[in-house]
Design an enzyme around this catalytic site. Structure first.
Site, PDB file in Angstrom:
ATOM      1  N   ARG A 149      18.205  -4.812  20.019  1.00 51.03           N
ATOM      2  CA  ARG A 149      17.683  -3.450  20.164  1.00 51.03           C
ATOM      3  C   ARG A 149      16.567  -3.228  19.151  1.00 51.03           C
ATOM      4  O   ARG A 149      16.627  -3.714  18.029  1.00 51.03           O
ATOM      5  CB  ARG A 149      18.835  -2.479  19.915  1.00 51.03           C
ATOM      6  CG  ARG A 149      18.499  -1.023  19.895  1.00 51.03           C
ATOM      7  CD  ARG A 149      19.795  -0.226  19.666  1.00 51.03           C
ATOM      8  NE  ARG A 149      19.528   1.160  19.413  1.00 51.03           N
ATOM      9  CZ  ARG A 149      19.136   2.044  20.339  1.00 51.03           C
ATOM     10  NH1 ARG A 149      18.975   1.657  21.586  1.00 51.03           N
ATOM     11  NH2 ARG A 149      18.909   3.294  20.024  1.00 51.03           N
TER      12      ARG A 149
ATOM     13  N   TYR B 262      18.616  -6.143   5.905  1.00 51.99           N
ATOM     14  CA  TYR B 262      19.910  -6.105   5.234  1.00 51.99           C
ATOM     15  C   TYR B 262      20.986  -6.626   6.169  1.00 51.99           C
ATOM     16  O   TYR B 262      20.858  -6.545   7.395  1.00 51.99           O
ATOM     17  CB  TYR B 262      20.242  -4.694   4.722  1.00 51.99           C
ATOM     18  CG  TYR B 262      20.101  -3.589   5.724  1.00 51.99           C
ATOM     19  CD1 TYR B 262      21.195  -3.175   6.487  1.00 51.99           C
ATOM     20  CD2 TYR B 262      18.887  -2.944   5.922  1.00 51.99           C
ATOM     21  CE1 TYR B 262      21.074  -2.148   7.408  1.00 51.99           C
ATOM     22  CE2 TYR B 262      18.755  -1.913   6.842  1.00 51.99           C
ATOM     23  CZ  TYR B 262      19.850  -1.518   7.579  1.00 51.99           C
ATOM     24  OH  TYR B 262      19.722  -0.505   8.499  1.00 51.99           O
TER      25      TYR B 262
ATOM     26  N   TYR C  16      20.199  -6.122  10.186  1.00 49.30           N
ATOM     27  CA  TYR C  16      19.294  -5.065  10.615  1.00 49.30           C
ATOM     28  C   TYR C  16      18.010  -5.119   9.800  1.00 49.30           C
ATOM     29  O   TYR C  16      17.996  -5.611   8.670  1.00 49.30           O
ATOM     30  CB  TYR C  16      19.933  -3.680  10.388  1.00 49.30           C
ATOM     31  CG  TYR C  16      20.959  -3.250  11.402  1.00 49.30           C
ATOM     32  CD1 TYR C  16      22.062  -4.046  11.729  1.00 49.30           C
ATOM     33  CD2 TYR C  16      20.854  -2.009  12.009  1.00 49.30           C
ATOM     34  CE1 TYR C  16      23.006  -3.620  12.649  1.00 49.30           C
ATOM     35  CE2 TYR C  16      21.798  -1.575  12.928  1.00 49.30           C
ATOM     36  CZ  TYR C  16      22.866  -2.389  13.248  1.00 49.30           C
ATOM     37  OH  TYR C  16      23.796  -1.965  14.163  1.00 49.30           O
TER      38      TYR C  16
ATOM     39  N   GLU D 224      20.339   9.378  17.365  1.00 46.33           N
ATOM     40  CA  GLU D 224      19.558   8.692  18.391  1.00 46.33           C
ATOM     41  C   GLU D 224      19.750   9.347  19.758  1.00 46.33           C
ATOM     42  O   GLU D 224      20.747  10.042  19.973  1.00 46.33           O
ATOM     43  CB  GLU D 224      20.010   7.228  18.478  1.00 46.33           C
ATOM     44  CG  GLU D 224      19.819   6.480  17.189  1.00 46.33           C
ATOM     45  CD  GLU D 224      20.371   5.061  17.238  1.00 46.33           C
ATOM     46  OE1 GLU D 224      21.059   4.685  18.215  1.00 46.33           O
ATOM     47  OE2 GLU D 224      20.103   4.332  16.267  1.00 46.33           O
TER      48      GLU D 224
ATOM     49  N   TYR E 215      25.056  -6.421   6.869  1.00 46.95           N
ATOM     50  CA  TYR E 215      26.327  -5.751   6.618  1.00 46.95           C
ATOM     51  C   TYR E 215      27.412  -6.771   6.282  1.00 46.95           C
ATOM     52  O   TYR E 215      27.317  -7.950   6.635  1.00 46.95           O
ATOM     53  CB  TYR E 215      26.761  -4.955   7.853  1.00 46.95           C
ATOM     54  CG  TYR E 215      26.015  -3.661   8.060  1.00 46.95           C
ATOM     55  CD1 TYR E 215      26.338  -2.526   7.329  1.00 46.95           C
ATOM     56  CD2 TYR E 215      24.989  -3.574   9.001  1.00 46.95           C
ATOM     57  CE1 TYR E 215      25.672  -1.333   7.518  1.00 46.95           C
ATOM     58  CE2 TYR E 215      24.305  -2.375   9.200  1.00 46.95           C
ATOM     59  CZ  TYR E 215      24.653  -1.261   8.454  1.00 46.95           C
ATOM     60  OH  TYR E 215      23.987  -0.084   8.646  1.00 46.95           O
TER      61      TYR E 215
END
Length: 163
Positions: free
Chosen positions: A41, A11, A19, A64, A13
């Site tokens: 990451r 997806y 991501y 996280e 943003y």
């Protein structure tokens, strides 16, 4: 939730960050960040909370080791996602520390969380367009198994990444 668990999605943003997430099982996600503040990451076996808000609308949330809090709402029928990410100040100021395979650097994430300021948080509250959705099965270790690189998301979308 059986239709959601085992789903891999990419997806983007509204701010352009891309991501990828894999709903590995009922309480675990793997993900890669292809672009944005922490692009590069990637994480495996992140514990999360999953609920179905209403038919076909799912919410996952987790914290996280960095201290970043994440809450994502997936509306698969509309190919939309709404996410809120609460980045601690240290992640915003030193994002380069987090751009790695987190699983090999948990101690560094925890140390940085204690060493640097966490407040004020940088809140990213955005809608995203889901550009890829596929149910790849539960606990598939091959889905998120390497670091993101330029063009990877496009290869996944076109079906040329997984052989």
């Amino acid at each position: 939730m059986k239709n959601f668990i085992g789903t891999q999605m990419i997806y983007t943003y509204a701010n352009g960050w891309e991501y990828e997430i894999y709903i590995k099982n009922e309480d675990t996600v793997d993900y890669r960040i292809h672009s944005g503040m922490v692009g590069g990451r990637w994480v495996k076996d992140q514990k999360m909370h999953l609920v179905e808000l209403t038919k076909g609308v799912y919410k996952i949330s987790w914290t996280e080791p960095t201290g970043t809090d994440v809450s994502l709402n997936f509306m698969l029928e509309d190919n939309k996602m709404h996410g809120v990410i609460f980045f601690p100040k240290w992640v915003h100021d030193h994002s380069e520390i987090t751009v790695c395979y987190q699983n090999d650097h948990i101690a560094l994430m925890e140390e940085s969380r204690e060493k640097y300021e966490t407040y004020p948080k940088d809140v990213v509250d955005e809608f995203a367009a889901i550009t890829y959705v596929k149910n790849v099965g539960i606990n598939n270790e091959n889905i998120i198994s390497e670091a993101p690189y330029e063009g990877m998301a496009d290869k996944i979308r076109t079906g040329s990444f997984y052989k």
